[in-house]
Scaffold this motif. Structure first.
Motif, PDB file in Angstrom:
ATOM      1  N   MET A 198       0.812  -1.223   0.000  1.00  0.00           N
ATOM      2  CA  MET A 198       0.000   0.000   0.000  1.00  0.00           C
ATOM      3  C   MET A 198       0.840   1.267   0.000  1.00  0.00           C
ATOM      4  O   MET A 198       0.310   2.375   0.040  1.00  0.00           O
ATOM      5  N   PHE A 199       2.170   1.093  -0.020  1.00  0.00           N
ATOM      6  CA  PHE A 199       3.091   2.218  -0.204  1.00  0.00           C
ATOM      7  C   PHE A 199       3.998   1.875  -1.388  1.00  0.00           C
ATOM      8  O   PHE A 199       4.461   0.745  -1.510  1.00  0.00           O
ATOM      9  N   PRO A 200       4.253   2.825  -2.274  1.00  0.00           N
ATOM     10  CA  PRO A 200       5.028   2.521  -3.485  1.00  0.00           C
ATOM     11  C   PRO A 200       6.433   2.025  -3.177  1.00  0.00           C
ATOM     12  O   PRO A 200       7.063   2.443  -2.189  1.00  0.00           O
ATOM     13  N   LYS A 201       6.919   1.138  -4.021  1.00  0.00           N
ATOM     14  CA  LYS A 201       8.300   0.679  -3.912  1.00  0.00           C
ATOM     15  C   LYS A 201       9.231   1.779  -4.419  1.00  0.00           C
ATOM     16  O   LYS A 201       8.804   2.714  -5.106  1.00  0.00           O
ATOM     17  N   LYS A 202      10.488   1.663  -4.077  1.00  0.00           N
ATOM     18  CA  LYS A 202      11.459   2.680  -4.477  1.00  0.00           C
ATOM     19  C   LYS A 202      11.463   2.841  -6.000  1.00  0.00           C
ATOM     20  O   LYS A 202      11.521   1.863  -6.751  1.00  0.00           O
ATOM     21  N   GLN A 220       7.369  11.742  -4.128  1.00  0.00           N
ATOM     22  CA  GLN A 220       8.509  11.104  -3.474  1.00  0.00           C
ATOM     23  C   GLN A 220       9.529  12.192  -3.185  1.00  0.00           C
ATOM     24  O   GLN A 220      10.170  12.725  -4.094  1.00  0.00           O
ATOM     25  N   ARG A 221       9.642  12.519  -1.902  1.00  0.00           N
ATOM     26  CA  ARG A 221      10.546  13.595  -1.500  1.00  0.00           C
ATOM     27  C   ARG A 221      11.403  13.150  -0.325  1.00  0.00           C
ATOM     28  O   ARG A 221      11.110  12.149   0.333  1.00  0.00           O
ATOM     29  N   LYS A 222      12.416  13.952  -0.051  1.00  0.00           N
ATOM     30  CA  LYS A 222      13.200  13.707   1.156  1.00  0.00           C
ATOM     31  C   LYS A 222      12.367  14.073   2.374  1.00  0.00           C
ATOM     32  O   LYS A 222      11.509  14.958   2.316  1.00  0.00           O
ATOM     33  N   LEU A 223      12.648  13.401   3.484  1.00  0.00           N
ATOM     34  CA  LEU A 223      11.879  13.648   4.705  1.00  0.00           C
ATOM     35  C   LEU A 223      11.929  15.109   5.131  1.00  0.00           C
ATOM     36  O   LEU A 223      10.988  15.621   5.731  1.00  0.00           O
ATOM     37  N   LEU A 224      13.018  15.792   4.835  1.00  0.00           N
ATOM     38  CA  LEU A 224      13.132  17.189   5.254  1.00  0.00           C
ATOM     39  C   LEU A 224      12.087  18.075   4.563  1.00  0.00           C
ATOM     40  O   LEU A 224      11.801  19.179   5.035  1.00  0.00           O
ATOM     41  N   ALA A 330       4.757   5.357   6.249  1.00  0.00           N
ATOM     42  CA  ALA A 330       5.601   5.450   5.057  1.00  0.00           C
ATOM     43  C   ALA A 330       7.063   5.158   5.391  1.00  0.00           C
ATOM     44  O   ALA A 330       7.766   4.493   4.625  1.00  0.00           O
ATOM     45  N   ILE A 331       7.513   5.645   6.554  1.00  0.00           N
ATOM     46  CA  ILE A 331       8.897   5.375   6.980  1.00  0.00           C
ATOM     47  C   ILE A 331       9.081   3.888   7.229  1.00  0.00           C
ATOM     48  O   ILE A 331      10.075   3.286   6.811  1.00  0.00           O
ATOM     49  N   ASN A 332       8.115   3.263   7.933  1.00  0.00           N
ATOM     50  CA  ASN A 332       8.231   1.838   8.242  1.00  0.00           C
ATOM     51  C   ASN A 332       8.146   0.979   6.986  1.00  0.00           C
ATOM     52  O   ASN A 332       8.752  -0.088   6.916  1.00  0.00           O
ATOM     53  N   PRO A 361       7.869   8.106  -0.222  1.00  0.00           N
ATOM     54  CA  PRO A 361       6.680   8.438  -1.017  1.00  0.00           C
ATOM     55  C   PRO A 361       5.482   8.713  -0.111  1.00  0.00           C
ATOM     56  O   PRO A 361       5.273   8.020   0.885  1.00  0.00           O
ATOM     57  N   MET A 362       4.692   9.738  -0.436  1.00  0.00           N
ATOM     58  CA  MET A 362       3.501  10.087   0.325  1.00  0.00           C
ATOM     59  C   MET A 362       2.377  10.487  -0.632  1.00  0.00           C
ATOM     60  O   MET A 362       2.618  11.154  -1.634  1.00  0.00           O
ATOM     61  N   PRO A 363       1.127  10.087  -0.323  1.00  0.00           N
ATOM     62  CA  PRO A 363       0.006  10.553  -1.150  1.00  0.00           C
ATOM     63  C   PRO A 363      -0.216  12.050  -0.946  1.00  0.00           C
ATOM     64  O   PRO A 363      -0.081  12.562   0.176  1.00  0.00           O
TER      65      PRO A 363
END
Length: 406
Positions: A198-202, A220-224, A330-332, A361-363
């Motif tokens: 349910m979360f996209p692969k790299k 798909q962005r950096k966490l910052l 998403a992190i996990n 990646p985040m919706p």
């Protein structure tokens, strides 16, 4: 003669005190492995199991003379124990099958009802009495010799019919526990599998499984780009107090064994902390150090503000329109990205400077974020309820063991 506090009403005779050696006879028989006598394993908490199912590394599989070496025979319903590991509960009835185990173990035949005797020798009270016979100067090499073990006194129901009914009672409970634990493992595997789907692969922009009402690419962005970063401060285990006035979180209580704790605050403190750091609703917490890489590669969101956060915690604080619970999922789902930044040998660590560079990646749709969070919250609730069911069965079993045996 003695009687247990709780027993089946049709039995009234007192229980007899006997030496364990009058019930158990050591089986000293060795064979080469074959179709009729396959290799088995024996371990604390698992008992006798097929060699392929052993949870720990089994170096014995690497020996070159595996098919010419002789191993110790064990038959169904034998009592098996590890003299050097009794302190960790390494004694059980063979409920698996006929086969061969390592000669470091000891196996006994039983002349009473095996399932009844099993409950006596696997009890905490019996094992504590047996540990008084430990020999050896190095703690890790201390052992309980079989000659000492069978010299212990136990109380035995004189009628095998009573032994059988007691054994069957606990067999039912053990089957309920095993079934519930299998279901729990299924929920855990489902959760891990759905995180991956349910979360996209790299390198991908949409998940494999998605709620049908949502379309379009994920960002798909950096966490910052999703969050700001802080660190916990100045709180240690020495500051914990049962009568503490302030709720607090340390790294060590970020998780339970069956899921993320989220809003469950376990500890309190009365300590005055210089430059205290407090939680904000939706914060994502990631431990800064641990002894295992997998411990660091987990995030949990906290749905409560104003909780004091101790040192050794990385705080990932989501920016506007970013759901903290969804961000932690998403992190996990991308924990491999965390693992590659973990440094150290005995104590491993990871810090915000590395975490903020991880691509996640985040919706873009807040409704999709919320729906994902609710789906996994429901899974976590199922996991928690299933664990509570297991704990209830185990508590019932413990209480019955205390009352149905002398």
């Amino acid at each position: 003669m003695k009687e247990p506090k709780l027993r089946f009403p049709e039995f009234t005779d007192g229980w007899e005190q006997r030496k364990l050696g009058s019930i158990l006879t050591r089986r000293i028989e060795y064979k080469k492995q074959s179709k009729d006598y396959p290799r088995l394993a024996f371990a604390s908490g698992q008992g006798v199991i097929p060699l392929s199912e052993r949870k720990t590394n089994n170096r014995e599989q690497l020996i070159k003379d595996e098919f010419t070496k002789k191993y110790l025979v064990t038959e169904l319903n034998d009592i098996v124990y590890n003299p050097g590991n009794l302190k960790y509960g390494a004694i059980d009835r063979n409920k698996c099958q006929r086969g061969l185990i390592s000669p470091i173990y000891v196996t006994f035949t039983v002349n009473e009802v095996p399932s009844f005797i099993e409950r006596i020798v696997t009890s905490h009270n019996f094992q504590q009495r047996a540990l008084r016979f430990e020999e050896g100067t190095v703690v890790k090499r201390q052992s309980v010799n079989p000659e000492d073990l069978i010299n212990l006194d136990i109380f035995v129901a004189p009628q095998k019919e009573e032994q059988t009914k007691i054994g069957e009672c606990f067999d039912v409970l053990d089957n309920l526990i095993q079934s519930a634990e299998s279901e729990l493992e299924g929920y855990r595997e489902l959760k891990q599998g759905m995180l991956q789907k349910m979360f996209p692969k790299k390198g991908e922009t949409t998940p494999e499984i998605r709620f049908p009402e949502f379309t379009g690419d994920w960002e798909q962005r950096k966490l910052l780009d999703y969050a700001d970063f802080y660190s916990g401060n100045g709180l240690s285990w020495n500051d914990i107090s049962d009568d503490g006035q302030e709720e607090c979180i340390l790294y060590g209580n970020l998780y339970t064994e069956y899921g993320m704790i989220a809003d469950k605050i376990v500890y309190r403190t009365n300590s005055t902390i210089k430059n205290p750091v407090y939680s904000k609703f939706g914060d994502v917490l990631i431990p800064a150090s641990d002894t295992t890489p997998t411990g660091l590669a987990r995030a949990t969101s906290i749905e409560k503000s104003g909780v004091l956060l101790g040192g050794d915690i990385n705080i990932v604080r989501p920016k506007d329109k970013i759901n903290g619970s969804c961000l932690s999922l998403a992190i996990n789902a991308n924990k491999k990205e965390l693992i590659k930044f973990i440094k150290g040998t005995s104590v491993r660590h990871i810090h915000n400077a590395d975490i903020k560079t991880i691509e996640i990646p985040m919706p873009q749709n807040n409704a999709e974020q919320e729906k994902l969070v609710n789906y996994f919250k429901n899974l976590d609730n199922l996991i928690t309820l299933q664990q509570e069911e297991i704990d209830g069965y185990k508590e019932l079993k413990s209480g019955l063991l205390q009352q149905m045996f002398c």
